[in-house]
Each structure stands twice: as C-alpha cells, then as structure tokens.
Design a protein around this motif. Structure first.
Motif, PDB file in Angstrom:
ATOM      1  N   PRO A   1     -15.495 -54.408 -54.991  1.00  0.00           N
ATOM      2  CA  PRO A   1     -14.857 -55.218 -56.051  1.00  0.00           C
ATOM      3  C   PRO A   1     -13.742 -54.460 -56.767  1.00  0.00           C
ATOM      4  O   PRO A   1     -12.655 -55.003 -56.996  1.00  0.00           O
ATOM      5  CB  PRO A   1     -16.026 -55.528 -56.998  1.00  0.00           C
ATOM      6  N   ALA A   2     -13.990 -53.184 -57.083  1.00  0.00           N
ATOM      7  CA  ALA A   2     -12.954 -52.390 -57.749  1.00  0.00           C
ATOM      8  C   ALA A   2     -11.758 -52.212 -56.823  1.00  0.00           C
ATOM      9  O   ALA A   2     -10.607 -52.281 -57.258  1.00  0.00           O
ATOM     10  CB  ALA A   2     -13.518 -51.028 -58.144  1.00  0.00           C
ATOM     11  N   PHE A   3     -12.045 -52.008 -55.531  1.00  0.00           N
ATOM     12  CA  PHE A   3     -10.946 -51.830 -54.576  1.00  0.00           C
ATOM     13  C   PHE A   3     -10.083 -53.089 -54.513  1.00  0.00           C
ATOM     14  O   PHE A   3      -8.849 -53.020 -54.512  1.00  0.00           O
ATOM     15  CB  PHE A   3     -11.492 -51.493 -53.187  1.00  0.00           C
ATOM     16  N   ARG A   4     -10.740 -54.236 -54.451  1.00  0.00           N
ATOM     17  CA  ARG A   4      -9.974 -55.489 -54.325  1.00  0.00           C
ATOM     18  C   ARG A   4      -9.069 -55.697 -55.546  1.00  0.00           C
ATOM     19  O   ARG A   4      -7.954 -56.203 -55.416  1.00  0.00           O
ATOM     20  CB  ARG A   4     -10.925 -56.687 -54.154  1.00  0.00           C
ATOM     21  N   GLU A   5      -9.552 -55.300 -56.717  1.00  0.00           N
ATOM     22  CA  GLU A   5      -8.724 -55.413 -57.933  1.00  0.00           C
ATOM     23  C   GLU A   5      -7.484 -54.538 -57.819  1.00  0.00           C
ATOM     24  O   GLU A   5      -6.363 -54.957 -58.106  1.00  0.00           O
ATOM     25  CB  GLU A   5      -9.522 -54.946 -59.157  1.00  0.00           C
ATOM     26  N   ARG A   6      -7.720 -53.312 -57.381  1.00  0.00           N
ATOM     27  CA  ARG A   6      -6.623 -52.368 -57.259  1.00  0.00           C
ATOM     28  C   ARG A   6      -5.638 -52.829 -56.174  1.00  0.00           C
ATOM     29  O   ARG A   6      -4.420 -52.727 -56.318  1.00  0.00           O
ATOM     30  CB  ARG A   6      -7.194 -50.980 -56.912  1.00  0.00           C
ATOM     31  N   GLN A   7      -6.209 -53.352 -55.097  1.00  0.00           N
ATOM     32  CA  GLN A   7      -5.386 -53.853 -53.996  1.00  0.00           C
ATOM     33  C   GLN A   7      -4.438 -54.944 -54.493  1.00  0.00           C
ATOM     34  O   GLN A   7      -3.246 -54.937 -54.187  1.00  0.00           O
ATOM     35  CB  GLN A   7      -6.303 -54.404 -52.898  1.00  0.00           C
ATOM     36  N   ALA A   8      -4.982 -55.860 -55.292  1.00  0.00           N
ATOM     37  CA  ALA A   8      -4.167 -56.970 -55.798  1.00  0.00           C
ATOM     38  C   ALA A   8      -3.077 -56.447 -56.730  1.00  0.00           C
ATOM     39  O   ALA A   8      -1.909 -56.854 -56.641  1.00  0.00           O
ATOM     40  CB  ALA A   8      -5.061 -57.978 -56.515  1.00  0.00           C
ATOM     41  N   ALA A   9      -3.460 -55.498 -57.597  1.00  0.00           N
ATOM     42  CA  ALA A   9      -2.488 -54.962 -58.549  1.00  0.00           C
ATOM     43  C   ALA A   9      -1.367 -54.237 -57.816  1.00  0.00           C
ATOM     44  O   ALA A   9      -0.188 -54.372 -58.173  1.00  0.00           O
ATOM     45  CB  ALA A   9      -3.186 -54.034 -59.536  1.00  0.00           C
ATOM     46  N   MET A  10      -1.726 -53.489 -56.805  1.00  0.00           N
ATOM     47  CA  MET A  10      -0.704 -52.704 -56.102  1.00  0.00           C
ATOM     48  C   MET A  10       0.197 -53.580 -55.242  1.00  0.00           C
ATOM     49  O   MET A  10       1.369 -53.285 -55.058  1.00  0.00           O
ATOM     50  CB  MET A  10      -1.351 -51.589 -55.284  1.00  0.00           C
TER      51      MET A  10
ATOM     52  N   GLY B   1      -5.512 -51.528 -47.858  1.00  0.00           N
ATOM     53  CA  GLY B   1      -6.443 -52.337 -47.082  1.00  0.00           C
ATOM     54  C   GLY B   1      -7.754 -51.607 -46.874  1.00  0.00           C
ATOM     55  O   GLY B   1      -7.805 -50.373 -46.927  1.00  0.00           O
ATOM     56  N   VAL B   2      -8.806 -52.394 -46.662  1.00  0.00           N
ATOM     57  CA  VAL B   2     -10.118 -51.799 -46.389  1.00  0.00           C
ATOM     58  C   VAL B   2     -10.634 -52.350 -45.069  1.00  0.00           C
ATOM     59  O   VAL B   2     -10.414 -53.524 -44.756  1.00  0.00           O
ATOM     60  CB  VAL B   2     -11.111 -52.080 -47.547  1.00  0.00           C
ATOM     61  N   GLY B   3     -11.264 -51.512 -44.287  1.00  0.00           N
ATOM     62  CA  GLY B   3     -11.778 -51.949 -42.995  1.00  0.00           C
ATOM     63  C   GLY B   3     -13.173 -51.414 -42.736  1.00  0.00           C
ATOM     64  O   GLY B   3     -13.521 -50.310 -43.143  1.00  0.00           O
ATOM     65  N   LEU B   4     -13.954 -52.245 -42.060  1.00  0.00           N
ATOM     66  CA  LEU B   4     -15.346 -51.907 -41.746  1.00  0.00           C
ATOM     67  C   LEU B   4     -15.503 -51.671 -40.252  1.00  0.00           C
ATOM     68  O   LEU B   4     -14.796 -52.263 -39.445  1.00  0.00           O
ATOM     69  CB  LEU B   4     -16.235 -53.120 -42.048  1.00  0.00           C
ATOM     70  N   SER B   5     -16.468 -50.838 -39.911  1.00  0.00           N
ATOM     71  CA  SER B   5     -16.839 -50.680 -38.511  1.00  0.00           C
ATOM     72  C   SER B   5     -18.327 -50.371 -38.462  1.00  0.00           C
ATOM     73  O   SER B   5     -18.784 -49.404 -39.054  1.00  0.00           O
ATOM     74  CB  SER B   5     -16.020 -49.537 -37.906  1.00  0.00           C
ATOM     75  N   VAL B   6     -19.060 -51.241 -37.798  1.00  0.00           N
ATOM     76  CA  VAL B   6     -20.501 -51.032 -37.650  1.00  0.00           C
ATOM     77  C   VAL B   6     -20.773 -50.853 -36.158  1.00  0.00           C
ATOM     78  O   VAL B   6     -20.231 -51.597 -35.338  1.00  0.00           O
ATOM     79  CB  VAL B   6     -21.313 -52.238 -38.182  1.00  0.00           C
ATOM     80  N   PHE B   7     -21.588 -49.874 -35.816  1.00  0.00           N
ATOM     81  CA  PHE B   7     -21.767 -49.640 -34.378  1.00  0.00           C
ATOM     82  C   PHE B   7     -23.087 -48.930 -34.098  1.00  0.00           C
ATOM     83  O   PHE B   7     -23.728 -48.391 -34.998  1.00  0.00           O
ATOM     84  CB  PHE B   7     -20.605 -48.803 -33.825  1.00  0.00           C
ATOM     85  N   SER B   8     -23.452 -48.976 -32.831  1.00  0.00           N
ATOM     86  CA  SER B   8     -24.620 -48.246 -32.369  1.00  0.00           C
ATOM     87  C   SER B   8     -24.152 -47.120 -31.463  1.00  0.00           C
ATOM     88  O   SER B   8     -23.100 -47.225 -30.836  1.00  0.00           O
ATOM     89  CB  SER B   8     -25.558 -49.180 -31.587  1.00  0.00           C
ATOM     90  N   GLU B   9     -24.918 -46.052 -31.431  1.00  0.00           N
ATOM     91  CA  GLU B   9     -24.591 -44.930 -30.555  1.00  0.00           C
ATOM     92  C   GLU B   9     -25.842 -44.576 -29.767  1.00  0.00           C
ATOM     93  O   GLU B   9     -26.808 -44.057 -30.319  1.00  0.00           O
ATOM     94  CB  GLU B   9     -24.124 -43.718 -31.382  1.00  0.00           C
TER      95      GLU B   9
END
Lengths: 771, 287
Positions: free
Chosen positions: A421-430, A438-446
């Motif tokens: 939530p804090a990131f999204r606020e900052r993202q919008a302001a910037m 931008g923020v990105g997710l990666s979920v994986f198995s090894e």
C-alpha cells in the motif's frame, strides 16, 4: 550446544581471503603450456591444417583412436550425437578446438598457435534455432535430419475441454537469450604424468571429479585406476564445470603421449567462446483461465537451443526435459499439454546453468499470471493466491510429487515486508512527477536434492543421484569426512561440519572434510542441481550417526549404563540424570586401543553411509521494486525481497549467501547478460566489455526472509537452495518493469530486458520520442 | 591471452624518450598507465615491437593552473581529478566526470593524456577536451607544437599525433566562477564506456547566457561539439523558461548526429540517449 542453525563463519574463508587458496593455475606453473587452436568459423569442412615444423602440435588425425564424447538418453525421441575430441573432417561451432599446441610457456604456445593455418571450406551455419526447425533447414549433423535431438510430449485428456471452458485465453511468446554462467575462475586443467606408475593426475577446475575420471577413461580406453582427478579450490561453476569437455581428454592424452606434465588455463575469451552456454529458449504458452482467475489448463510449445553437441553426462535433454516436466511450477492445475524440443545449431554447446530452464519457465508462468490478472481485472497477488498449491503432497500434471511447502505463506510474508500500500502511494506520487516505479512478483518452486529415481525417469544411461560418505573418528576424537560431492565455493564444508558436529557432539573445527580427489573419496556425483546439502548432507548425517551409535555403545560399556542414556555434546559423552561423563576423545582412543573390551563391535570408528532421496521442493517468492527511466530505458532496482523456504537452515549465513549470489545472477539474466552471435555464427560478446556481468554497483541489498517447512523427504530437514535466487529474479524484475510502464500499456516478454529493448518498446508506444 | 613478444625500454629523460620515438616511430608504443594498451596487447590486437615506458619522466608529471589554463602533464592519472584540481566550475566538472571513467583501480594508473592519445570515441576525457576546446602540446625530437582539440581527433583510435610525437601536456581553459556546468552519461554498468553522454557549460551574466559549450560523446567516431546549438544558447535567459529551450535543443541534438549501431545500442537508441544526455547535462547546468 547445537551447531545447526548457527551463522558460523565459513571454515574455508581464512585461507581463501588471505591468498592461501589453491586453484589449478596456482599449481600449473611448472608444467608445459597448452594452447588450443580454435575454429574461426561456425561450420565448414576441414580441408587442410598446416602446422609449423618446429612445434609440438597435434590435430584430430593424431587422436583418431580417441572415442568421441557421446552421451546417451534411452528415449525413442533422442538422437545421440558424438563430439570428436578434436575434429578430423568438419567444424560445428566457432571456437571449437581443432588442434593443440604444447610449448614452454603460455605466450610461446600462443605464438606457435598463431602459425597453425587451418584451411576450412566454409558452409552456411545454422545459428538461429527457429531457422533450424524449418522444414527445409540443412541438418547440423548428418545423423539428425530434423535438427531436433530430443523431444518430450504429453497431453492430458481434459486439455481441450479446459480451453473450451475458459473465460480468458492468454497467449504469449517468451524469449530468453543465451547466457554464460561466467564463473569467476575460468576452466583449466593440469595433467601430471607419473613415470613410476604410469598414472596421470588431472587437477582441474570441475564440479564432478569422479564423472570426469569415468568419462576420460572411457574416451581414451584406459582403466580408471590409471587416472586420478583432483578438483582443488574451484572459483565457481554454476553448472558450467559439470560436463566432460574435449580439452580435459586432450590434456590426459598429451600427458600420456609426451610423458610429461601439461597445463591449460582457459582465458575469458575461450570461456565465453567454447565453454558451455545456457538459457537460449523460446517458449510459446497458452493459458486457459476461468473468470475467477483459476488456471484451468496450459498448452506449451517449448524450444531450447542445445548448440552443436550434447553435454556429457546429463545430455542435451537437460534444458528441454526440465522445461517439459517443471513448467507447471507452483500452480495447481490439472490439464497440461506440452511439446518440448532440443534443437541443435552451429553454436557453443549448452549445459546446465544455475536454474536450468526454470528461470525461463518461471519467467513465462509469472508473466502469464500478470497478463491474465490485468485482463481479468484481478490483483497480481490475488490471482496467484487462487492458483498456488495449497495441499500436500501435491501431484503435478507431469507426475512430480511436491512435498510440503509454503507457496502461499511465502508470498504473503514477502508482500507484508514489501508494504505494497505504501509503495502504491509513492508510485502514484512519483508518476505525477514523470518518474516510473513498478513492483513485480515471482513465485516459484525449486526441485532440489533428487536422487537416482528422478534421473532414471529421464532415461539417462548414466544415472547420478546418490552420495556415499565415509566418516572416521581418529583416536584423538577428531573426524575426517570423505565425500563424493565436490564443493566449488559454496561453504559446503562448513555446513557439513555443523551437521556432523551435532551428531557427534564435537566442535566443527575438529571435523576435516576431504573432497574433490578421486584417490581419497568415495565415488560421487559432485555438486550440481542444488543437491549437496540434501544428499551429501544426508549421507554425512547418516554416516556420522553410525559413528555416534558406536561411541554411545563404547561409552555405555565404560560407564556401565545403557547406550540410550548417553548424550554426546560439547566434546563429552554424558550419562543422563547423573554426573558421570567421559571425553569423546577418550572414547575414541578406547575404540582403537582397547577394542578387545567391546564385544560385538569392530575395532575403530569408521562408518559409511549412502543417501539416495527422491527429492524435495523448495519454494520462494521474490518481490522486485524498480524505477524505469523512460528516456534511456535504464532500470534501477530499488528493493529486492526474497521470502525463501529451504526447510531447516543448517547455516543461515551460507544460505543467505546462496540466495544473494543467485539473485545477482538472476538480475544479470533479467537486465544485463546476453551472448550474441552474428548471422554467420561469429561470437560478438567475447569479453566482459561486451558480455556484461553486473558489478556490485548494479546489485542492491537483498532482503531475505526465511520459512522453515520441515520435509520428511530430507533426513537433514534441509532443502536445496543453490538455484532459487537465479530462478525467481528475472520474472520479478520484468514484472516490475511492466508494472512501472503500465501507463503506456507495455508488456515485455524477452530476457534480458536491456535498456535498448525497453526504450524500443517505449518508442513504439510513442513515449519521449522528441518527435 | 598473452602478449606477443616485445622489447621494453624505460628512458630516464624526456630527451631520451623523444630520441627513441624518433628512431622507432611506428614500431613502438608509449606506455603510461597501460589500461587500454596492455589489454589490447594481451588480446594481440596491439603488437608493438617496443614499449617505451615514460613513467620515470618527471618532466611529464605535473598538474597546475597557469595563466588561465589548467596544464595536465602526460603522467597525470585519472585519480588526480577525484577532488577538484582547480577552484571553480572546471574543477567541479572534472571531478564529476572522472567518476564515470572505468573503476577505481583503473583510475589509479590510467592517465588523462593516455585517454586522449588512445582516442576512444566513448572516452569521457576526449569529450571534455573537445567540448572545452583544449590545446594539446605534442613534443618530438623535432620540437614542440600546439594542436587545437578540433584538429586533434581524427577518428576512432586515430589522432593528429605523428609517430615520433608524444602528447606531453593538455591545456584546459580555466572557467571563471560565472560558468555553470553539467554532465550526464548513460552506460550499461558503472564504469562501462558511455553509450551516450553530454557535457554542457554556460557563462551566465545578469541572468543571460553569454557563452556556451555543448558536446556529446559515445556516438560516431569521435566526440562532437554542437557548435550550432551553443550559438542558439547564447543570449538565452538562464531562468525558468530555459526548460523549453532545453527540450528544443535536446531534440535538435538528436537530429544532428549520425551514430553507428552495435549490439548494445542501435543508431536510433543512441539518438534517444543523446537527447536525454543533452537535456540532463543542460538541466544540471542551467535549471
């Protein structure tokens, strides 16, 4: 005191940090220097090789009795290709060794090599693997008409229905460009001839010393007993140093032929040119999604460029078959169709590189999840929540059985720490100020620590997997552990010492670990596939456990109690609920010098154990936060978070090091490194000025959190963690870049996402064009 | 990756060095910092028969302000510029630029004059010398001559230096305090050669630009001074409306260059980087 779980400084480091390490080149100064003459073209027929009269030079014609390197998969779709150690008639990639020079020092050897003139009738090379797949493509090898050397196919029965039922079908074409593992230390070997015994000792910068001994002995037709292979300190391998390369065969051949010691120390140009590459892959995916974001089915066409030859022993199936089996990753869906092909071209051979296909397949799946989420109007985390594996054991559509993991929890932990939530606020302001975060997710198995069953399932003729460990305690109570695994910089000796310490109740400093010497260790499979902690660790624990049982029996006899009442700790054997205790050293001495007192026990303290597990799945979630400069295409990584579940941590500091190093290579994969050939197969990235490993300046601090799911599939409760960092990072970073550029509707599906490619996409979208 | 055989000479005086150069001419190379030459020799791309090591020549080891010029001797290392070497905008600019030159260990040995003699089109010092109108002092056994920066660089790795000449000194005009300066560089990694970069400087009096310097590098076969854009800047008020002119000038700079492409940057991408670099260097100097 328990040693497992402590951030014990690495026992290896004092020597390494003070210049006391011993690498191949450190040992090679007295040997004659070897230089290889390499093909300047990617494809052609050798017409003639003119050699100067005053030099020691050999060509393929001198080595006709040497068998080609020809690894085998027992699969109907596999085409075995032999790689001549030095070719006689044709060259198959730019950089292939075609002659060898021996001289007194490396500069002189290069002088002579320059005078070797190779007349090659040049033919059009097949470089692009999509072109190699064309129906009218020229075969790279006469034995493989279609240029496909291995092909895996499957299709579940309900796949068509899944697509018929889909609310949304997401189609994407993903491209991963070719990379080099770029170990700090290049390859190199020193072959020493012993006139008295006729034996050769090959000291080489390798990950699998026993496999090398077998491979060289088979190729040269010599008994394995005449060859000793030593892997001294090794400056990283990342898979590149697993395979049997022609250079090592030639070195042993030279030592036997010339009856003298010879050494070849690879330079960086050779390493980029002719050591193995990886990750040259194109994946086409179609995902069938229900309206609620559930993935119903996946249909995939996977192409992997395997280069000119098949790597020994794991074969060119390593990337295509890994992709075939593990594309479903951490997601729970039943319907799967896949065709995965390994395509040969006139380029450097592919071999395993940290992650093996999983960086590309994770990138593919995670890009698909983000695209599907956007289309369906679901949050990127939420679509993953709805699809991640939640019940265990889980059986994947390809039949892999996942042990207990924490796919969902790892993601939630990472998201909490990232404070979205804090990131999204900052993202919008910037964004208002023209700055794009931008923020990105990666979920994986090894999949880690898998033994013979997994390799046998691939149809490998040489089935690796188990480890044998010999554990001896000497009469003073110090321990020697002989392992078949062969570390190359990971701190394995420290981690194993911690494991064994807890079994035997002595300090890690009292445990010496011998590895990487075929004369001094049991046959083993070296280090690869995130296996050492699980498998060599498991065998070490079992072997030390047997010694512990014997120590307790001796202690019980000497202190007149039952072995069950004995606890081994802090150097002492204590009788529980009493003050009675004996030093472990005293017990060891008794085991050797008073053995007549212990009825039914063999003298001494020497035990062996074998461990051959089915395998265990680690899992993790990576979160990348980036800023994209829309005018230059530059990317700055602001934060990088990893929530990792590798089971019980033996040494958390070493685990963090593995994750950090892996993420650094993942960042390289995401943004920097790319092997480039021109259309004729000439390498354009033959130095670190053009092939760009990131430096410390480009790597942010990695924030790491741990979960420790205990798996019954690992006797140490540890899961493997060698590759995860490299697997997850590219997807997280490119997802973050696409999130940053979402105001412009930009989606990227290519690795690495270089500034030039990002800027190209922005220009096409009409951003900052100065028009 | 070992150099071909060569002879190594280490003269004790400049006179001796110049005599050696006069004798051996194209067969020899001058070794100062060796940060470009030695790798090229190891790749066997450079194969000088003789290396003349000038590191003992005290006559070439100086860095001083003199008569309105900063005089940089041939043995001045990059690292000398980590802190401002002269008061005012020039020292500030050089300290800003030097951080982009390779890496710390390389900056300890590599020399300013070596960069200029090597004439890599992506070299920061070549851009600075071109844009700020440096003078090059070339010495030979025949005598001494002063070459203007605009005449010095002939193309990639080629300069006006004759085979028997050594670049003994570089003279940069010292800027008065009313100059403002800016520099921007884009490279793939910290320390890599620039894919695009720009230097900007402006002399501002009473809120108006009286003199301007603008140059770009990393494109083409040498650094380029954008004289036409310098002229446009002169007379412009250095106030808030300068932003509009900066955008216009960046756009024009983009169109004034004809970059070549390589695997890291296509011509089109290089144009984008030049526009961004010009914009940012000017913004730093003026906004």
């Amino acid at each position: 005191m328990n040693w497992i779980g402590r951030r014990l400084p690495r026992l290896e480091d004092p020597a390494l940090l003070k210049g006391g390490g011993s690498y191949v080149a450190d040992r090679a100064s007295k040997a004659a220097a070897v230089c290889f003459v390499r093909s300047p073209v990617a494809r052609g027929t050798i017409v003639d090789i003119e050699i100067p009269s005053d030099g020691i030079i050999f060509t393929g014609r001198d080595l006709v009795d040497v068998k080609p390197i020809r690894p085998i998969l027992h699969r109907p779709d596999y085409v075995a290709i032999g790689q001549p150690v030095l070719p006689v008639d044709r060259v198959s990639f730019c950089g292939q060794a075609i002659a060898v020079v021996v001289a007194d020092d490396p500069a002189l050897a290069e002088d002579v090599a320059e005078q070797v003139f190779v007349d090659i009738d040049v033919a059009d090379a097949i470089i692009d693997f999509e072109a190699a797949l064309a129906l009218d493509a020229t075969p790279v090898h006469p034995d493989a008409a279609s240029n496909v050397l291995v092909e895996g196919r499957m299709r579940t029965q309900g796949l068509d229905k899944a697509f018929a039922d889909a609310a949304e079908i997401v189609t994407l074409d993903v491209r991963s460009h070719r990379q080099s593992a770029a170990p700090m230390e290049n390859r190199g070997g020193l072959a020493e001839y012993d006139a008295a015994s006729g034996r050769v000792t090959l000291t080489a910068s390798v990950q699998m010393p026993h496999m090398l001994r077998t491979g060289i002995a088979d190729t040269l037709g010599m008994p394995e007993s005449d060859l000793r292979v030593i892997a001294p300190d090794v400056g990283g391998g990342f898979g590149q140093k697993m395979s049997l390369f022609p250079e090592y065969v030639v070195l042993v051949w030279l030592a036997r032929k010339l009856k003298r010691s010879v050494a070849w120390i690879e330079d960086r140009r050779e390493n980029l040119l002719a050591s193995a590459h990886g990750r040259d892959q194109a994946f086409s995916l179609r995902g069938a999604f229900a309206g609620d974001g559930r993935l119903l089915g996946l249909d995939a066409d996977l192409r992997s460029n395997i280069g000119a030859f098949s790597c020994y022993p794991v074969t060119c199936g390593v990337e295509p078959l890994m992709a075939f089996a593990e594309l479903p990753g951490p997601y729970d869906f039943a319907e799967y169709g896949v065709r995965s092909r390994g395509v040969t071209t006139n380029t450097c051979m592919m071999a395993p590189y940290r992650g093996v296909s999983r960086p590309t397949l994770t990138f593919s799946m995670e890009r698909m999840m983000d695209v599907a989420a956007k289309r369906l109007g679901i949050d990127a985390a939420e679509i993953r929540r709805r699809n991640l594996i939640k019940t265990f054991p889980h059986r994947s559509p390809t039949g892999l059985v996942y042990d207990e993991g924490s796919y969902l929890q790892a993601m939630e932990v990472a998201l909490d720490a990232a404070d979205l939530p804090a990131f999204r606020e900052r993202q919008a302001a910037m964004r208002e100020r023209g700055q794009y975060l931008g923020v990105g997710l990666s979920v994986f198995s090894e999949r880690t620590g898998y033994g013979t069953p997994a390799y046998a399932a691939r149809g490998m003729e040489i089935v690796p997997g188990y480890e044998i460990v010999d554990c001896s305690m000497d009469p003073s109570g110090d321990v020697v552990l002989r392992i078949g695994s062969s570390p190359h910089g990971q701190g394995l000796k420290t981690s194993l010492a911690q494991l064994v310490s807890d079994e035997l109740g002595i300090e890690p400093q009292r445990i010496r670990i011998i590895s990487g010497d075929t004369d001094a260790t049991p046959y083993g499979w070296g280090t690869f596939a995130s296996r050492s902690m699980v498998i060599a660790g498991g065998a070490s624990k079992l072997a030390a456990g047997k010694v512990a049982v014997k120590l307790k029996t001796i202690a019980a006899t000497l202190m007149e109690t039952s072995p069950d009442n004995i606890e081994l700790k802090d150097g002492w054997a204590r009788v529980s609920h009493s003050n009675q205790a004996m030093e472990i050293g005293a017990l060891a001495r008794a085991a050797y010098h008073q053995s007549h007192r212990f009825k039914g026990l063999l003298p001494g303290l020497h035990e062996s154990a074998v461990y051959d597990p089915g395998g265990t799945f680690s899992n993790a979630c990576h979160v990348a936060m980036v800023e994209v400069d829309i005018e230059t295409g530059g990317v700055r990584i602001e934060r990088f978070l990893v929530a990792e579940d590798a089971g019980v941590l033996i040494n958390p500091m070493i685990v963090d090091g593995q994750i950090t190093g892996g993420v650094a290579q993942g960042i390289a994969n995401a943004l920097f490194e790319e092997i480039v050939y021109d259309d004729t197969g000439n390498l354009l990235t033959a130095s670190f000025a053009d092939y760009l490993p990131p430096t410390a300046a480009e790597i942010p601090e990695i924030e790491i959190m741990h979960m420790e799911t205990v798996s019954p599939e690992s006797v140490t409760k540890a899961k493997g963690v060698g590759e995860g960092g490299a697997i997850g990072a590219p997807a997280a970073i490119v997802n973050a870049i696409c999130d940053a550029l979402s105001p412009f509707g930009i989606e990227l599906f290519e690795l690495p996402a270089t500034p030039q490619r990002i800027r190209e996409a922005l220009r096409r979208a009409g951003v900052a064009t100065y028009a | 990756m070992k150099a071909a055989a060569f002879d190594y000479l280490r003269p004790a005086s400049l006179g001796e060095a110049l005599a050696l150069l006069a004798t051996h001419k194209d067969d020899c190379k001058i070794l100062a910092g060796g940060q470009s030459l030695v790798p090229a020799m190891n790749f066997r791309l450079a194969r000088p028969a003789i290396l003349i090591d000038i590191n003992d020549l005290d006559e070439l080891d100086h860095l001083r302000a003199d008569a309105g010029q900063l005089k940089i001797g041939a043995l001045t290392r990059h690292a000398a510029f980590h802190r401002p070497v002269v008061e005012g905008p020039l020292g500030t600019l050089l300290a800003k630029v030097v951080r982009h030159i390779a890496h710390y260990p390389i900056r300890q040995r590599g020399t300013f004059a070596g960069s200029l003699s090597h004439a890599d089109p992506a070299s920061e010092w070549c851009l600075v010398a071109t844009t700020l109108r440096a003078e090059m002092v070339a010495k030979s056994a025949r005598g001494e001559r002063v070459i203007a920066a605009s005449d010095f660089f002939h193309g990639t790795f080629t300069t006006a230096l004759e085979p028997d000449e050594i670049l003994a000194e570089i003279r940069l005009p010292i800027m008065t305090p009313d100059w403002r300066v800016g520099f921007y560089e884009f490279s793939r990694r910290a320390g890599d050669f620039a894919l695009g970069m720009a230097v900007a400087a402006a002399k501002v009096e009473d809120g108006t630009i009286r003199e301007a310097r603008l140059g770009v590098g990393g494109v083409g076969d040498r650094a380029i001074r954008l004289g036409a854009l310098e002229d446009q800047l002169v007379g412009t008020p250095a106030s808030s409306d300068v932003i509009d002119s900066i955008d216009r000038i960046a756009r024009e700079a983009r169109g004034m260059i004809e970059p070549s492409g390589d695997i890291h940057a296509s011509p089109e991408y290089r144009r984008d980087l030049i526009a961004a670099s010009v914009k940012r260097a000017l913004t730093e100097a003026l906004a």
